[in-house]
Structures are given as C-alpha cells and as structure tokens.
Scaffold this motif. Sequence first.
Motif, PDB file in Angstrom:
ATOM      1  N   ASP A  96     -62.556 -72.400 -47.247  1.00  0.00           N
ATOM      2  CA  ASP A  96     -63.421 -71.226 -47.095  1.00  0.00           C
ATOM      3  C   ASP A  96     -64.061 -71.195 -45.710  1.00  0.00           C
ATOM      4  O   ASP A  96     -64.155 -70.137 -45.079  1.00  0.00           O
ATOM      5  CB  ASP A  96     -64.515 -71.230 -48.170  1.00  0.00           C
ATOM      6  N   VAL A  97     -64.501 -72.350 -45.242  1.00  0.00           N
ATOM      7  CA  VAL A  97     -65.120 -72.428 -43.911  1.00  0.00           C
ATOM      8  C   VAL A  97     -64.109 -72.053 -42.834  1.00  0.00           C
ATOM      9  O   VAL A  97     -64.427 -71.318 -41.890  1.00  0.00           O
ATOM     10  CB  VAL A  97     -65.681 -73.846 -43.660  1.00  0.00           C
ATOM     11  N   ALA A  98     -62.872 -72.540 -42.981  1.00  0.00           N
ATOM     12  CA  ALA A  98     -61.820 -72.216 -42.010  1.00  0.00           C
ATOM     13  C   ALA A  98     -61.532 -70.717 -42.003  1.00  0.00           C
ATOM     14  O   ALA A  98     -61.319 -70.118 -40.942  1.00  0.00           O
ATOM     15  CB  ALA A  98     -60.551 -72.999 -42.329  1.00  0.00           C
ATOM     16  N   GLN A  99     -61.539 -70.102 -43.190  1.00  0.00           N
ATOM     17  CA  GLN A  99     -61.308 -68.657 -43.275  1.00  0.00           C
ATOM     18  C   GLN A  99     -62.420 -67.889 -42.581  1.00  0.00           C
ATOM     19  O   GLN A  99     -62.163 -66.928 -41.846  1.00  0.00           O
ATOM     20  CB  GLN A  99     -61.206 -68.227 -44.741  1.00  0.00           C
ATOM     21  N   ILE A 100     -63.653 -68.311 -42.801  1.00  0.00           N
ATOM     22  CA  ILE A 100     -64.794 -67.632 -42.176  1.00  0.00           C
ATOM     23  C   ILE A 100     -64.707 -67.735 -40.656  1.00  0.00           C
ATOM     24  O   ILE A 100     -64.972 -66.765 -39.933  1.00  0.00           O
ATOM     25  CB  ILE A 100     -66.117 -68.225 -42.690  1.00  0.00           C
ATOM     26  N   GLU A 101     -64.321 -68.904 -40.164  1.00  0.00           N
ATOM     27  CA  GLU A 101     -64.178 -69.073 -38.718  1.00  0.00           C
ATOM     28  C   GLU A 101     -63.087 -68.156 -38.174  1.00  0.00           C
ATOM     29  O   GLU A 101     -63.223 -67.595 -37.083  1.00  0.00           O
ATOM     30  CB  GLU A 101     -63.859 -70.535 -38.382  1.00  0.00           C
ATOM     31  N   GLN A 102     -62.007 -67.989 -38.948  1.00  0.00           N
ATOM     32  CA  GLN A 102     -60.938 -67.085 -38.521  1.00  0.00           C
ATOM     33  C   GLN A 102     -61.422 -65.643 -38.528  1.00  0.00           C
ATOM     34  O   GLN A 102     -61.104 -64.863 -37.621  1.00  0.00           O
ATOM     35  CB  GLN A 102     -59.723 -67.228 -39.440  1.00  0.00           C
ATOM     36  N   TYR A 103     -62.208 -65.279 -39.536  1.00  0.00           N
ATOM     37  CA  TYR A 103     -62.774 -63.931 -39.585  1.00  0.00           C
ATOM     38  C   TYR A 103     -63.667 -63.689 -38.362  1.00  0.00           C
ATOM     39  O   TYR A 103     -63.630 -62.614 -37.764  1.00  0.00           O
ATOM     40  CB  TYR A 103     -63.590 -63.733 -40.859  1.00  0.00           C
ATOM     41  N   LYS A 104     -64.462 -64.696 -38.003  1.00  0.00           N
ATOM     42  CA  LYS A 104     -65.336 -64.564 -36.829  1.00  0.00           C
ATOM     43  C   LYS A 104     -64.508 -64.327 -35.568  1.00  0.00           C
ATOM     44  O   LYS A 104     -64.854 -63.480 -34.734  1.00  0.00           O
ATOM     45  CB  LYS A 104     -66.186 -65.826 -36.662  1.00  0.00           C
ATOM     46  N   THR A 105     -63.419 -65.096 -35.442  1.00  0.00           N
ATOM     47  CA  THR A 105     -62.542 -64.936 -34.281  1.00  0.00           C
ATOM     48  C   THR A 105     -61.929 -63.543 -34.249  1.00  0.00           C
ATOM     49  O   THR A 105     -61.875 -62.891 -33.197  1.00  0.00           O
ATOM     50  CB  THR A 105     -61.424 -65.992 -34.311  1.00  0.00           C
ATOM     51  N   ASN A 106     -61.475 -63.073 -35.410  1.00  0.00           N
ATOM     52  CA  ASN A 106     -60.869 -61.740 -35.491  1.00  0.00           C
ATOM     53  C   ASN A 106     -61.871 -60.652 -35.132  1.00  0.00           C
ATOM     54  O   ASN A 106     -61.543 -59.697 -34.417  1.00  0.00           O
ATOM     55  CB  ASN A 106     -60.317 -61.501 -36.895  1.00  0.00           C
ATOM     56  N   VAL A 107     -63.087 -60.784 -35.646  1.00  0.00           N
ATOM     57  CA  VAL A 107     -64.124 -59.786 -35.369  1.00  0.00           C
ATOM     58  C   VAL A 107     -64.453 -59.761 -33.878  1.00  0.00           C
ATOM     59  O   VAL A 107     -64.566 -58.687 -33.269  1.00  0.00           O
ATOM     60  CB  VAL A 107     -65.397 -60.077 -36.194  1.00  0.00           C
ATOM     61  N   LYS A 108     -64.581 -60.929 -33.287  1.00  0.00           N
ATOM     62  CA  LYS A 108     -64.894 -61.011 -31.853  1.00  0.00           C
ATOM     63  C   LYS A 108     -63.798 -60.363 -31.016  1.00  0.00           C
ATOM     64  O   LYS A 108     -64.075 -59.591 -30.086  1.00  0.00           O
ATOM     65  CB  LYS A 108     -65.075 -62.475 -31.447  1.00  0.00           C
ATOM     66  N   ASP A 109     -62.542 -60.652 -31.352  1.00  0.00           N
ATOM     67  CA  ASP A 109     -61.414 -60.084 -30.611  1.00  0.00           C
ATOM     68  C   ASP A 109     -61.339 -58.572 -30.818  1.00  0.00           C
ATOM     69  O   ASP A 109     -61.078 -57.816 -29.875  1.00  0.00           O
ATOM     70  CB  ASP A 109     -60.113 -60.742 -31.065  1.00  0.00           C
ATOM     71  N   ALA A 110     -61.587 -58.135 -32.046  1.00  0.00           N
ATOM     72  CA  ALA A 110     -61.542 -56.701 -32.349  1.00  0.00           C
ATOM     73  C   ALA A 110     -62.636 -55.945 -31.602  1.00  0.00           C
ATOM     74  O   ALA A 110     -62.409 -54.846 -31.082  1.00  0.00           O
ATOM     75  CB  ALA A 110     -61.685 -56.479 -33.852  1.00  0.00           C
ATOM     76  N   ILE A 111     -63.829 -56.527 -31.540  1.00  0.00           N
ATOM     77  CA  ILE A 111     -64.932 -55.890 -30.813  1.00  0.00           C
ATOM     78  C   ILE A 111     -64.580 -55.752 -29.332  1.00  0.00           C
ATOM     79  O   ILE A 111     -64.793 -54.701 -28.716  1.00  0.00           O
ATOM     80  CB  ILE A 111     -66.234 -56.694 -30.997  1.00  0.00           C
ATOM     81  N   SER A 112     -64.021 -56.807 -28.757  1.00  0.00           N
ATOM     82  CA  SER A 112     -63.638 -56.758 -27.339  1.00  0.00           C
ATOM     83  C   SER A 112     -62.573 -55.691 -27.101  1.00  0.00           C
ATOM     84  O   SER A 112     -62.626 -54.948 -26.112  1.00  0.00           O
ATOM     85  CB  SER A 112     -63.119 -58.129 -26.890  1.00  0.00           C
ATOM     86  N   TRP A 113     -61.598 -55.613 -28.004  1.00  0.00           N
ATOM     87  CA  TRP A 113     -60.535 -54.598 -27.890  1.00  0.00           C
ATOM     88  C   TRP A 113     -61.141 -53.199 -27.910  1.00  0.00           C
ATOM     89  O   TRP A 113     -60.802 -52.344 -27.074  1.00  0.00           O
ATOM     90  CB  TRP A 113     -59.545 -54.777 -29.041  1.00  0.00           C
ATOM     91  N   LEU A 114     -62.053 -52.953 -28.854  1.00  0.00           N
ATOM     92  CA  LEU A 114     -62.642 -51.618 -28.979  1.00  0.00           C
ATOM     93  C   LEU A 114     -63.578 -51.305 -27.812  1.00  0.00           C
ATOM     94  O   LEU A 114     -63.726 -50.139 -27.434  1.00  0.00           O
ATOM     95  CB  LEU A 114     -63.388 -51.496 -30.307  1.00  0.00           C
ATOM     96  N   GLU A 115     -64.203 -52.324 -27.244  1.00  0.00           N
ATOM     97  CA  GLU A 115     -65.045 -52.090 -26.063  1.00  0.00           C
ATOM     98  C   GLU A 115     -64.200 -51.606 -24.889  1.00  0.00           C
ATOM     99  O   GLU A 115     -64.598 -50.675 -24.169  1.00  0.00           O
ATOM    100  CB  GLU A 115     -65.798 -53.369 -25.697  1.00  0.00           C
ATOM    101  N   ILE A 116     -63.037 -52.233 -24.695  1.00  0.00           N
ATOM    102  CA  ILE A 116     -62.129 -51.791 -23.632  1.00  0.00           C
ATOM    103  C   ILE A 116     -61.625 -50.380 -23.931  1.00  0.00           C
ATOM    104  O   ILE A 116     -61.522 -49.525 -23.037  1.00  0.00           O
ATOM    105  CB  ILE A 116     -60.944 -52.764 -23.492  1.00  0.00           C
ATOM    106  N   THR A 117     -61.317 -50.132 -25.199  1.00  0.00           N
ATOM    107  CA  THR A 117     -60.843 -48.805 -25.606  1.00  0.00           C
ATOM    108  C   THR A 117     -61.902 -47.744 -25.335  1.00  0.00           C
ATOM    109  O   THR A 117     -61.606 -46.684 -24.767  1.00  0.00           O
ATOM    110  CB  THR A 117     -60.473 -48.799 -27.102  1.00  0.00           C
ATOM    111  N   GLU A 118     -63.129 -48.018 -25.744  1.00  0.00           N
ATOM    112  CA  GLU A 118     -64.209 -47.048 -25.550  1.00  0.00           C
ATOM    113  C   GLU A 118     -64.460 -46.801 -24.063  1.00  0.00           C
ATOM    114  O   GLU A 118     -64.718 -45.664 -23.649  1.00  0.00           O
ATOM    115  CB  GLU A 118     -65.486 -47.544 -26.226  1.00  0.00           C
ATOM    116  N   SER A 119     -64.364 -47.845 -23.254  1.00  0.00           N
ATOM    117  CA  SER A 119     -64.541 -47.674 -21.811  1.00  0.00           C
ATOM    118  C   SER A 119     -63.477 -46.735 -21.247  1.00  0.00           C
ATOM    119  O   SER A 119     -63.778 -45.842 -20.445  1.00  0.00           O
ATOM    120  CB  SER A 119     -64.460 -49.033 -21.112  1.00  0.00           C
TER     121      SER A 119
END
Length: 250
Positions: free
Chosen positions: A55-78
Amino acid sequence: MRITNNMIVNNMINHIGKNLARMDKYQQMLATGKKITVPSDDPVVAARALKLRTDVAQIEQYKTNVKDAISWLEITESALRNVGDILQRARELAVQASSGTATEEDTRKIQQEVEQLRNQLIKLGNSTYAGRYIFSGFKTNTKLLNDDGTFAIDVANTEEIIYQIGISDNININVTGGDLFNAGSDATAPLKGKLFEDFDNYIAALNSGDHSLISDAITAIDENFSHLLRIRADVGARYNRLELTSDRLI
C-alpha cells in the motif's frame, strides 16, 4: 516410570536449546528493529506487513504520477495561455487593418507581424515536457506540426494519456493537437488545422488589402479564441483536481 540421570540431562539440554533459540530471536529483533525477520515468525502479521508495504509503495507511485501530471498540465497551460495572447494580438492587428485608416505601409507591417505570430503558434504546437511533445497524443516522441503549419502526424482526439492517481482514480493529462488547432476535429497529416487555415486566410486578406476579408478574419479569430477558452477551462479543472489529490496524499 523411572527417571534416570540421562533423562534429566536431556531435558535440561532441550530447555537450554529452546532458551538459546528464543534469545537468538530476541537478539535479532533488537539488532534489526523488526519483530518479524521471516514470514514463519508470525504468518498473520507478516501478511499484514506485506500488504502495508504494498500500500505504501502504491501511494508513493500515486504521488509520483500526480507530480508528473501537474508538471505536464502546467506546461500545457503555459502554451495555451501563449496561444491566447497570440490570438488577442492578431485580433488587435485585424481591427487596425480593417479600420480604413491604415496606410499600405501600415498594412504591410501588420502582415509581417501576423506572419511572425503564425510562426510562434507552430512553435507552441510543438511544445515539450521532459522531451515529450505534449500535443501529439500517444506519439509523444514526434512533433505535431511541420514548419508550414501542416500536421506532421495523425492524432485522434481519443488519444488520451491516462495517469492513475488513486485506487480506481484515473485522469487524462493531455490536450490533443487536433482539439487545439483543428477546432476539436482529429489532426490529419499532411493537412492544416482550422486555426492555421484561418491565419493563412487572414494573411492573404492583408496582402490583398480587402477590408471585408480582414473583418472575416476577426470573426474566425473570435471563434478560435472561444474554443481555446473551453480547452483552458477543462485543463484548469483537471489541474485543480490534481492539487486536491496531492493534498490528500501528503
């Protein structure tokens, strides 16, 4: 039953062996800081610990995915914001050119600036994040647009890049090039998207000095801008959802 000396000795040795084994186990627990060193120590607790670790490993993966997704959308919005700035500037220039007060020299300079704005749109269409083209659908290793504004690849609007950000919780992080540059239709190589066709017509109108066609360009720009606002609103909603998810995962 007769108790012999051998029985007494063997019994003592047996107890001593058990005590030594128990002591060894406790020493391992002290040394490792772990109650369980092998699953056989306590199968039930071991199973729970394994699930917790998963479960902890999954949560860490979710955190990584969220961080990457936010960065992608920030570039998109720019990129989308810059497209909006270009459309606004193009409209201002069209209003000037259609006013009837612009001289031939003024119109020529306006045309040159509009051509530069068009070139800037092409660069924005080939924007990247971490080496991936953000508007190219699944083909993130290939640029979306050629230098003349035609599509370099086919991109269906169904090419959604999905990230898992929680249990049964997925989100689409990309905007397709067809949606952005072709008024919501798929991108088809080697054709031009509607936005670039509109700019080409705008430039041709400036070149001819036809005020009526320049006015038509204003209408086309307004349509493209309205479509852009819809896309930006959708991207903003996805970004807000990711931020809320990120807060929950902390």
